[in-house]
Design a protein around this motif. Sequence first.
Motif, PDB file in Angstrom:
ATOM      1  N   THR A   1       0.822  -1.198   0.000  1.00 18.38           N
ATOM      2  CA  THR A   1       0.000   0.000   0.000  1.00 18.38           C
ATOM      3  C   THR A   1       0.857   1.250   0.000  1.00 18.38           C
ATOM      4  OG1 THR A   1      -1.873   1.097   1.097  1.00 18.38           O
ATOM      5  CG2 THR A   1      -0.190   0.151   2.526  1.00 18.38           C
ATOM      6  N   GLU A   2       0.296   2.306  -0.504  1.00 20.08           N
ATOM      7  CA  GLU A   2       0.891   3.615  -0.335  1.00 20.08           C
ATOM      8  C   GLU A   2       0.417   4.151   1.013  1.00 20.08           C
ATOM      9  OE1 GLU A   2       1.134   6.082  -4.294  1.00 20.08           O
ATOM     10  OE2 GLU A   2      -0.848   5.171  -4.125  1.00 20.08           O
ATOM     11  N   PRO A   3       1.214   4.940   1.700  1.00 22.56           N
ATOM     12  CA  PRO A   3       0.737   5.512   2.955  1.00 22.56           C
ATOM     13  C   PRO A   3      -0.377   6.529   2.720  1.00 22.56           C
ATOM     14  CG  PRO A   3       2.989   6.209   2.515  1.00 22.56           C
ATOM     15  CD  PRO A   3       2.613   5.247   1.439  1.00 22.56           C
ATOM     16  N   ALA A   4      -0.360   7.178   1.571  1.00 18.67           N
ATOM     17  CA  ALA A   4      -1.431   8.074   1.140  1.00 18.67           C
ATOM     18  C   ALA A   4      -1.583   7.860  -0.358  1.00 18.67           C
ATOM     19  CB  ALA A   4      -1.076   9.525   1.436  1.00 18.67           C
ATOM     20  N   LEU A   5      -2.809   7.870  -0.830  1.00 16.42           N
ATOM     21  CA  LEU A   5      -3.012   7.733  -2.276  1.00 16.42           C
ATOM     22  C   LEU A   5      -2.522   9.000  -2.952  1.00 16.42           C
ATOM     23  CD1 LEU A   5      -6.569   6.149  -2.322  1.00 16.42           C
ATOM     24  CD2 LEU A   5      -4.354   5.000  -2.468  1.00 16.42           C
TER      25      LEU A   5
ATOM     26  N   GLY B   1      -6.172   5.499  11.951  1.00 16.23           N
ATOM     27  CA  GLY B   1      -6.100   4.110  12.381  1.00 16.23           C
ATOM     28  C   GLY B   1      -5.963   3.090  11.266  1.00 16.23           C
ATOM     29  N   PHE B   2      -6.156   3.507  10.010  1.00 16.39           N
ATOM     30  CA  PHE B   2      -6.104   2.550   8.894  1.00 16.39           C
ATOM     31  C   PHE B   2      -4.749   1.859   8.793  1.00 16.39           C
ATOM     32  CE2 PHE B   2      -5.081   1.661   4.409  1.00 16.39           C
ATOM     33  CZ  PHE B   2      -6.050   0.692   4.151  1.00 16.39           C
ATOM     34  N   LEU B   3      -3.677   2.632   8.776  1.00 19.73           N
ATOM     35  CA  LEU B   3      -2.348   2.035   8.631  1.00 19.73           C
ATOM     36  C   LEU B   3      -1.951   1.231   9.869  1.00 19.73           C
ATOM     37  CD1 LEU B   3      -0.649   5.019   6.806  1.00 19.73           C
ATOM     38  CD2 LEU B   3      -1.300   2.814   5.809  1.00 19.73           C
ATOM     39  N   ASP B   4      -2.372   1.672  11.047  1.00 12.94           N
ATOM     40  CA  ASP B   4      -2.122   0.887  12.265  1.00 12.94           C
ATOM     41  C   ASP B   4      -2.851  -0.450  12.195  1.00 12.94           C
ATOM     42  OD1 ASP B   4      -0.528   2.882  13.392  1.00 12.94           O
ATOM     43  OD2 ASP B   4      -2.239   3.817  14.410  1.00 12.94           O
ATOM     44  N   ASP B   5      -4.081  -0.434  11.680  1.00 11.90           N
ATOM     45  CA  ASP B   5      -4.843  -1.674  11.543  1.00 11.90           C
ATOM     46  C   ASP B   5      -4.201  -2.611  10.520  1.00 11.90           C
ATOM     47  OD1 ASP B   5      -6.661  -1.045  13.495  1.00 11.90           O
ATOM     48  OD2 ASP B   5      -8.235  -0.393  12.099  1.00 11.90           O
ATOM     49  N   LEU B   6      -3.663  -2.050   9.432  1.00 13.36           N
ATOM     50  CA  LEU B   6      -2.964  -2.892   8.454  1.00 13.36           C
ATOM     51  C   LEU B   6      -1.763  -3.579   9.098  1.00 13.36           C
ATOM     52  CD1 LEU B   6      -2.817  -0.982   5.044  1.00 13.36           C
ATOM     53  CD2 LEU B   6      -4.205  -2.957   5.659  1.00 13.36           C
ATOM     54  N   ARG B   7      -1.003  -2.829   9.905  1.00 10.72           N
ATOM     55  CA  ARG B   7       0.168  -3.406  10.583  1.00 10.72           C
ATOM     56  C   ARG B   7      -0.281  -4.540  11.509  1.00 10.72           C
ATOM     57  NH1 ARG B   7       4.932  -4.663   9.757  1.00 10.72           N
ATOM     58  NH2 ARG B   7       3.731  -6.525   9.973  1.00 10.72           N
ATOM     59  N   ARG B   8      -1.326  -4.296  12.275  1.00  6.17           N
ATOM     60  CA  ARG B   8      -1.837  -5.300  13.215  1.00  6.17           C
ATOM     61  C   ARG B   8      -2.302  -6.554  12.464  1.00  6.17           C
ATOM     62  NH1 ARG B   8      -6.713  -6.665  14.326  1.00  6.17           N
ATOM     63  NH2 ARG B   8      -7.661  -4.799  13.425  1.00  6.17           N
ATOM     64  N   LEU B   9      -3.079  -6.374  11.415  1.00  9.36           N
ATOM     65  CA  LEU B   9      -3.589  -7.517  10.652  1.00  9.36           C
ATOM     66  C   LEU B   9      -2.461  -8.296   9.985  1.00  9.36           C
ATOM     67  CD1 LEU B   9      -6.750  -5.897   9.057  1.00  9.36           C
ATOM     68  CD2 LEU B   9      -6.711  -7.771  10.727  1.00  9.36           C
TER      69      LEU B   9
ATOM     70  N   LYS C   1       5.481   7.323  11.762  1.00 11.97           N
ATOM     71  CA  LYS C   1       5.997   6.229  12.602  1.00 11.97           C
ATOM     72  C   LYS C   1       5.417   4.874  12.192  1.00 11.97           C
ATOM     73  CE  LYS C   1       6.833   9.277  16.540  1.00 11.97           C
ATOM     74  NZ  LYS C   1       6.686  10.511  15.833  1.00 11.97           N
ATOM     75  N   LEU C   2       5.378   4.641  10.885  1.00 15.52           N
ATOM     76  CA  LEU C   2       4.902   3.359  10.364  1.00 15.52           C
ATOM     77  C   LEU C   2       5.984   2.314  10.578  1.00 15.52           C
ATOM     78  CD1 LEU C   2       3.357   4.619   7.011  1.00 15.52           C
ATOM     79  CD2 LEU C   2       2.262   4.383   9.256  1.00 15.52           C
TER      80      LEU C   2
END
Length: 135
Positions: free
Chosen positions: A15-19, A30-38, A66-67
């Motif tokens: 994914t891109e961090p932003a389109l 929370g989207f990118l945090d959720d991707l990391r968790r999943l 901080k990704l």
Amino acid sequence: MEAALAHGDVAAILTEPALTNIGIVLPEDGFLDDLRRLATEHGTLLMIDETHTFSAGWGGATREWKLEPDIVVIGKSIGGGIPSGAYGISREVAAAVTRHTAAGDADIVDVGGSAAPWRATPCRRPRCARPSARS
């Protein structure tokens, strides 16, 4: 994303961090945090494509937000007009690559598999053959 990962056969999320190809579209909170968790929960690599967002500043969105991707790829902006790219990998991915290449089980191109870097595909190319005792 959760449904797509439930089968256990996804090797990586890219994914891109932003389109950026339709203007700048920031992710929902929370989207990118959720991707990391999943990705972590399902043994899937998280890859961040910083091709455009890297030019936003030193370290790009990955550093700024901080990704914690397993792999980050960068292109275009680092070449100053010359086609180029670069990537970075986490310590865990580096250890998996090193473990499999040092054992002769895989070369860096073959590390991967159906779900994670620690499932390496044996390297069957002539250049991967182990040296003979005379070498």
